[in-house]
Write a protein that holds these residues in place. Sequence first.
Motif, PDB file in Angstrom:
ATOM      1  N   SER A  23      -1.841   4.273   9.570  1.00 55.17           N
ATOM      2  CA  SER A  23      -0.581   4.876   9.123  1.00 55.17           C
ATOM      3  C   SER A  23       0.610   3.978   9.444  1.00 55.17           C
ATOM      4  O   SER A  23       1.578   3.922   8.690  1.00 55.17           O
ATOM      5  N   ASP A  24       0.537   3.255  10.587  1.00 54.38           N
ATOM      6  CA  ASP A  24       1.630   2.349  10.956  1.00 54.38           C
ATOM      7  C   ASP A  24       1.746   1.202   9.960  1.00 54.38           C
ATOM      8  O   ASP A  24       2.857   0.836   9.532  1.00 54.38           O
ATOM      9  N   LEU A  25       0.610   0.619   9.583  1.00 56.62           N
ATOM     10  CA  LEU A  25       0.635  -0.475   8.620  1.00 56.62           C
ATOM     11  C   LEU A  25       1.137   0.020   7.261  1.00 56.62           C
ATOM     12  O   LEU A  25       1.912  -0.677   6.577  1.00 56.62           O
ATOM     13  N   ALA A  26       0.696   1.225   6.865  1.00 53.53           N
ATOM     14  CA  ALA A  26       1.148   1.784   5.594  1.00 53.53           C
ATOM     15  C   ALA A  26       2.665   1.939   5.577  1.00 53.53           C
ATOM     16  O   ALA A  26       3.337   1.621   4.582  1.00 53.53           O
ATOM     17  N   GLN A  27       3.229   2.415   6.688  1.00 49.41           N
ATOM     18  CA  GLN A  27       4.674   2.588   6.772  1.00 49.41           C
ATOM     19  C   GLN A  27       5.402   1.252   6.721  1.00 49.41           C
ATOM     20  O   GLN A  27       6.459   1.123   6.087  1.00 49.41           O
ATOM     21  N   MET A  28       4.820   0.232   7.355  1.00 47.11           N
ATOM     22  CA  MET A  28       5.455  -1.092   7.390  1.00 47.11           C
ATOM     23  C   MET A  28       5.534  -1.725   6.002  1.00 47.11           C
ATOM     24  O   MET A  28       6.469  -2.479   5.708  1.00 47.11           O
ATOM     25  N   VAL A  29       4.556  -1.443   5.146  1.00 45.59           N
ATOM     26  CA  VAL A  29       4.530  -2.083   3.818  1.00 45.59           C
ATOM     27  C   VAL A  29       4.981  -1.135   2.719  1.00 45.59           C
ATOM     28  O   VAL A  29       4.980  -1.513   1.539  1.00 45.59           O
ATOM     29  N   GLY A  30       5.322   0.095   3.069  1.00 48.09           N
ATOM     30  CA  GLY A  30       5.900   1.007   2.100  1.00 48.09           C
ATOM     31  C   GLY A  30       4.925   1.705   1.176  1.00 48.09           C
ATOM     32  O   GLY A  30       5.248   1.947   0.003  1.00 48.09           O
ATOM     33  N   VAL A  31       3.723   2.039   1.673  1.00 46.93           N
ATOM     34  CA  VAL A  31       2.777   2.821   0.877  1.00 46.93           C
ATOM     35  C   VAL A  31       2.334   4.020   1.711  1.00 46.93           C
ATOM     36  O   VAL A  31       2.571   4.082   2.922  1.00 46.93           O
ATOM     37  N   SER A  32       1.657   4.958   1.068  1.00 46.87           N
ATOM     38  CA  SER A  32       1.197   6.144   1.786  1.00 46.87           C
ATOM     39  C   SER A  32      -0.063   5.814   2.592  1.00 46.87           C
ATOM     40  O   SER A  32      -0.825   4.907   2.220  1.00 46.87           O
ATOM     41  N   PRO A  33      -0.309   6.526   3.696  1.00 50.64           N
ATOM     42  CA  PRO A  33      -1.528   6.293   4.475  1.00 50.64           C
ATOM     43  C   PRO A  33      -2.791   6.491   3.648  1.00 50.64           C
ATOM     44  O   PRO A  33      -3.775   5.763   3.832  1.00 50.64           O
ATOM     45  N   SER A  34      -2.789   7.479   2.722  1.00 46.95           N
ATOM     46  CA  SER A  34      -3.989   7.704   1.915  1.00 46.95           C
ATOM     47  C   SER A  34      -4.252   6.528   0.981  1.00 46.95           C
ATOM     48  O   SER A  34      -5.407   6.137   0.761  1.00 46.95           O
ATOM     49  N   TYR A  35      -3.181   5.928   0.449  1.00 43.20           N
ATOM     50  CA  TYR A  35      -3.363   4.770  -0.426  1.00 43.20           C
ATOM     51  C   TYR A  35      -3.851   3.568   0.374  1.00 43.20           C
ATOM     52  O   TYR A  35      -4.720   2.813  -0.082  1.00 43.20           O
ATOM     53  N   MET A  36      -3.329   3.400   1.587  1.00 38.20           N
ATOM     54  CA  MET A  36      -3.797   2.311   2.447  1.00 38.20           C
ATOM     55  C   MET A  36      -5.264   2.502   2.803  1.00 38.20           C
ATOM     56  O   MET A  36      -6.035   1.529   2.901  1.00 38.20           O
ATOM     57  N   ASN A  37      -5.681   3.753   2.991  1.00 38.18           N
ATOM     58  CA  ASN A  37      -7.085   4.024   3.277  1.00 38.18           C
ATOM     59  C   ASN A  37      -7.973   3.597   2.107  1.00 38.18           C
ATOM     60  O   ASN A  37      -9.047   3.012   2.299  1.00 38.18           O
ATOM     61  N   LEU A  38      -7.523   3.862   0.877  1.00 38.42           N
ATOM     62  CA  LEU A  38      -8.290   3.442  -0.306  1.00 38.42           C
ATOM     63  C   LEU A  38      -8.351   1.925  -0.400  1.00 38.42           C
ATOM     64  O   LEU A  38      -9.381   1.347  -0.761  1.00 38.42           O
ATOM     65  N   ILE A  39      -7.253   1.260  -0.063  1.00 36.67           N
ATOM     66  CA  ILE A  39      -7.229  -0.209  -0.097  1.00 36.67           C
ATOM     67  C   ILE A  39      -8.219  -0.768   0.911  1.00 36.67           C
ATOM     68  O   ILE A  39      -9.015  -1.668   0.598  1.00 36.67           O
ATOM     69  N   GLU A  40      -8.194  -0.244   2.137  1.00 32.02           N
ATOM     70  CA  GLU A  40      -9.040  -0.791   3.196  1.00 32.02           C
ATOM     71  C   GLU A  40     -10.517  -0.547   2.915  1.00 32.02           C
ATOM     72  O   GLU A  40     -11.371  -1.242   3.478  1.00 32.02           O
ATOM     73  N   HIS A  41     -10.838   0.419   2.094  1.00 32.28           N
ATOM     74  CA  HIS A  41     -12.230   0.661   1.733  1.00 32.28           C
ATOM     75  C   HIS A  41     -12.559   0.094   0.350  1.00 32.28           C
ATOM     76  O   HIS A  41     -13.549   0.482  -0.271  1.00 32.28           O
ATOM     77  N   ASN A  42     -11.689  -0.865  -0.093  1.00 35.37           N
ATOM     78  CA  ASN A  42     -11.933  -1.633  -1.316  1.00 35.37           C
ATOM     79  C   ASN A  42     -12.034  -0.753  -2.556  1.00 35.37           C
ATOM     80  O   ASN A  42     -12.759  -1.074  -3.499  1.00 35.37           O
ATOM     81  N   ARG A  43     -11.301   0.357  -2.544  1.00 35.10           N
ATOM     82  CA  ARG A  43     -11.305   1.255  -3.697  1.00 35.10           C
ATOM     83  C   ARG A  43     -10.064   1.090  -4.566  1.00 35.10           C
ATOM     84  O   ARG A  43      -9.970   1.711  -5.625  1.00 35.10           O
ATOM     85  N   ARG A  44      -9.100   0.327  -4.097  1.00 34.61           N
ATOM     86  CA  ARG A  44      -7.914   0.002  -4.873  1.00 34.61           C
ATOM     87  C   ARG A  44      -7.619  -1.483  -4.715  1.00 34.61           C
ATOM     88  O   ARG A  44      -7.731  -2.035  -3.615  1.00 34.61           O
ATOM     89  N   LYS A  45      -7.258  -2.121  -5.814  1.00 33.30           N
ATOM     90  CA  LYS A  45      -6.874  -3.530  -5.756  1.00 33.30           C
ATOM     91  C   LYS A  45      -5.483  -3.663  -5.142  1.00 33.30           C
ATOM     92  O   LYS A  45      -4.649  -2.765  -5.249  1.00 33.30           O
ATOM     93  N   VAL A  46      -5.242  -4.812  -4.543  1.00 31.98           N
ATOM     94  CA  VAL A  46      -3.967  -5.065  -3.884  1.00 31.98           C
ATOM     95  C   VAL A  46      -3.135  -5.976  -4.782  1.00 31.98           C
ATOM     96  O   VAL A  46      -3.579  -7.088  -5.117  1.00 31.98           O
ATOM     97  N   SER A  47      -1.964  -5.503  -5.154  1.00 27.46           N
ATOM     98  CA  SER A  47      -1.084  -6.322  -5.984  1.00 27.46           C
ATOM     99  C   SER A  47      -0.556  -7.498  -5.176  1.00 27.46           C
ATOM    100  O   SER A  47      -0.557  -7.486  -3.932  1.00 27.46           O
ATOM    101  N   ALA A  48      -0.062  -8.514  -5.877  1.00 30.01           N
ATOM    102  CA  ALA A  48       0.446  -9.708  -5.203  1.00 30.01           C
ATOM    103  C   ALA A  48       1.612  -9.388  -4.263  1.00 30.01           C
ATOM    104  O   ALA A  48       1.627  -9.857  -3.110  1.00 30.01           O
ATOM    105  N   PRO A  49       2.625  -8.582  -4.700  1.00 28.22           N
ATOM    106  CA  PRO A  49       3.721  -8.263  -3.762  1.00 28.22           C
ATOM    107  C   PRO A  49       3.232  -7.487  -2.538  1.00 28.22           C
ATOM    108  O   PRO A  49       3.693  -7.730  -1.413  1.00 28.22           O
ATOM    109  N   LEU A  50       2.304  -6.545  -2.752  1.00 29.67           N
ATOM    110  CA  LEU A  50       1.804  -5.764  -1.617  1.00 29.67           C
ATOM    111  C   LEU A  50       0.982  -6.644  -0.686  1.00 29.67           C
ATOM    112  O   LEU A  50       1.066  -6.507   0.546  1.00 29.67           O
ATOM    113  N   LEU A  51       0.182  -7.552  -1.237  1.00 29.24           N
ATOM    114  CA  LEU A  51      -0.602  -8.460  -0.406  1.00 29.24           C
ATOM    115  C   LEU A  51       0.314  -9.310   0.458  1.00 29.24           C
ATOM    116  O   LEU A  51       0.039  -9.543   1.647  1.00 29.24           O
TER     117      LEU A  51
END
Length: 442
Positions: A23-51
């Motif tokens: 949740s801390d990392l999600a807040q630092m980069v401006g996304v929701s914790p649930s979306y960060m969870n999907l990213i970390e489990h390789n269920r969502r691609k990471v855009s260049a600005p977010l990366l």
Amino acid sequence: MSKSSLTGTRIRARRNLRGLRQSDLAQMVGVSPSYMNLIEHNRRKVSAPLLQAVAQALGVSEDALVQDGDIRFVEGARAAALRTDANLADLERVDEFAGRFPGWAKVLADTQARVERLERVVEHLSDRMTHDPYLGAALHEIISAVTSVQSTAAILNDSDDIAPEWQARFHENILNDSKRLAEGAVALVNYLDTADDTESGLAAPQEEVEAWLARMGFHYPALETMPLADLSRLVEGQVELSSDASRVLALQWLVRLQEDTRALPLDPFVDAMMELGAAPDQLAQHFGVPLPQVLRRLAMLPADDDRLTAHAMPGLVVCDGSGTLVLRRAVDGFPMPRFGGGCPLWPLYQALHCPGRPLRVTLLTDGRMGRRFTAYAICAPEMAPGFDIPPVMQSTMLVVPDSGPTNLPAGQQPLVVGGSCRTCAQQDCPARREPSILVTFA
């Protein structure tokens, strides 16, 4: 699977190295914790600005999150450095070191892994010599026979005027003691020979059962629907269950696991976890079952279920009223002894003093690379109480990995624990019952 498809896995590993919550990392980069969870489990691609934002928040290059730089090398190099008096400021540059010198980072990681394996071997041998009564008796028998042969041979060698009848008696003693020595040596070899499928295998019955359960992943899908009468066939012909005693114990645990799966069927239980979270007390209240049953069920869920990717697989420890461990499911970073009792500070044992009262304690394993866990423990009777029948108690502890920061707010510091006194380096622990084999005491 492409390298870029594992970006989320690398983000999660780097975040854990930095001690950040999801949740801390999600807040630092401006996304929701649930979306960060999907990213970390390789269920969502990471855009260049977010990366770019994630890399900046984690203090690494974007390439480190996209390219196949092995996180194991980084963790291994860090663990190796922490065994020395290395400058802690330099440890913050371990990512840079692994990136510039991946070969040397691999050497350090492999060396660290070997050191850890050797430490486990030392612990295993020390505990075996200390707690295995059969091994001690076998060695005593061999030493006794050797001493007897040596004494009798010395008498024959040093005396020139021994009567013939006494010589014959001494020779007979040497013959008998030699046979006893040979039989003792053969028995010891058979006991230590894991290739033998008789009762004299290396492992104790409990260890054979745990090895068998580990091979199954501590989960048997067929138990959800299989009739009770068919359970006995599941223990027949299993390579780990080489003794009658281990097969009896395995059948007992199968009965217990089947009771758990029928009281808490997989799909409804996982659905409840998605709604309530992995909160044992809420799950027990939701299903109307005892808390120990929920703790066991949480530890026996299938690791390959995609619905559970957001939940770390926990460990499990069960002991009886004497404190003897009767079941262990290992979890990385939380050492569990092979013989004897565990750390006296474990909530598992504290629960024995307050039956029926659930405990939740944040634990930090001993050592500079200690890991944090949340432990849930409760002690409950194994059978309904009756007049003139002493209660048979059993304590259960679920150990859940916690990837949050090690340093908690004041008043919420974790309890530092070890695996057992013999492998814990806390010299000033008030609960220590014997010296550690890993440190030298003054």
